[in-house]
Design an enzyme around this catalytic site. Sequence first.
Site, PDB file in Angstrom:
ATOM      1  N   ASP A   1       1.999   1.747   4.338  1.00 14.69           N
ATOM      2  CA  ASP A   1       2.571   0.630   4.869  1.00 14.69           C
ATOM      3  C   ASP A   1       1.931  -0.284   5.950  1.00 14.69           C
ATOM      4  O   ASP A   1       1.871  -1.458   5.754  1.00 14.69           O
ATOM      5  CB  ASP A   1       4.040   1.046   5.410  1.00 14.69           C
ATOM      6  CG  ASP A   1       4.802  -0.040   5.933  1.00 14.69           C
ATOM      7  OD1 ASP A   1       5.122  -1.172   5.234  1.00 14.69           O
ATOM      8  OD2 ASP A   1       5.012  -0.319   7.089  1.00 14.69           O
TER       9      ASP A   1
ATOM     10  N   GLU B   1       2.751   2.740  -1.447  1.00 13.61           N
ATOM     11  CA  GLU B   1       2.156   2.747   0.096  1.00 13.61           C
ATOM     12  C   GLU B   1       1.591   3.975   0.238  1.00 13.61           C
ATOM     13  O   GLU B   1       0.517   4.238   0.955  1.00 13.61           O
ATOM     14  CB  GLU B   1       3.465   2.543   0.835  1.00 13.61           C
ATOM     15  CG  GLU B   1       3.810   1.121   0.843  1.00 13.61           C
ATOM     16  CD  GLU B   1       5.093   0.792   1.807  1.00 13.61           C
ATOM     17  OE1 GLU B   1       4.900  -0.373   2.093  1.00 13.61           O
ATOM     18  OE2 GLU B   1       5.813   1.775   2.019  1.00 13.61           O
TER      19      GLU B   1
END
Length: 240
Positions: free
Chosen positions: A57, A132
């Site tokens: 992320d 992610e």
Amino acid sequence: MTASKDDAGASDDHASLLEALGVDVRPDLLRLALTHRSYAYENGGLPTNERLEFLGDSVLGLSITERLYHEHPDKSEGELAKLRASVVNMHALAEVARGLGEGGLGAHLLLGKGEELTGGRDKPSILADGMESLLGAVHLQHGIDVARGVVLRLFADLLERGPRMGAGLDWKTSLQELTAERGLGVPSYEISSTGPDHDKEFTATTVIGGRAYGQGVGRSKKEAEQKAAGAAYQALTAES
């Protein structure tokens, strides 16, 4: 990575996935990146991909933010934040994930039986988290420069489309801003559903000023509303 008898729903051939990423990932690290918590819990509490997701992320956010900062020197902080939101959001990540390798990223994920039965391989939230996690794995093995390159290549289309799309794939925000500009009021969404509880399909209709402007279908109310908002946005802009 070799599939076990409990991995039946997942592909054990990750060549197309790695080819789409454009970099190699160690088998143990790749398996970790593909291990959803539902699979881990059903198999004795194995490590999950959540820590890699946390790392990925940040890698994604930094890479996209840095590119936008340099490409749009005339835009304010608020405008840059909106552009970033068009790329760094669940639906954008899921879109990229679906294009990764043969069958998309979902075909490679290790999921628990419950998620398998409820269409987990195409759930935007699971695909986004998996995307992610993969970026986190790339960063962990190859470093930020290689990871940044992967991000910018995979998200190039979204980066190019973002400036033309208002809040981008956050269609509800884009639509609300558009209707406010035109004095049309706040859009509302009518929801209907079909199918059994474990496999529902939702249909959303966008209503603006008492008129239906667009429909969207998804496995969640949120997904259906986003698609309906996108259809309404396109319809409204076509009228101008």
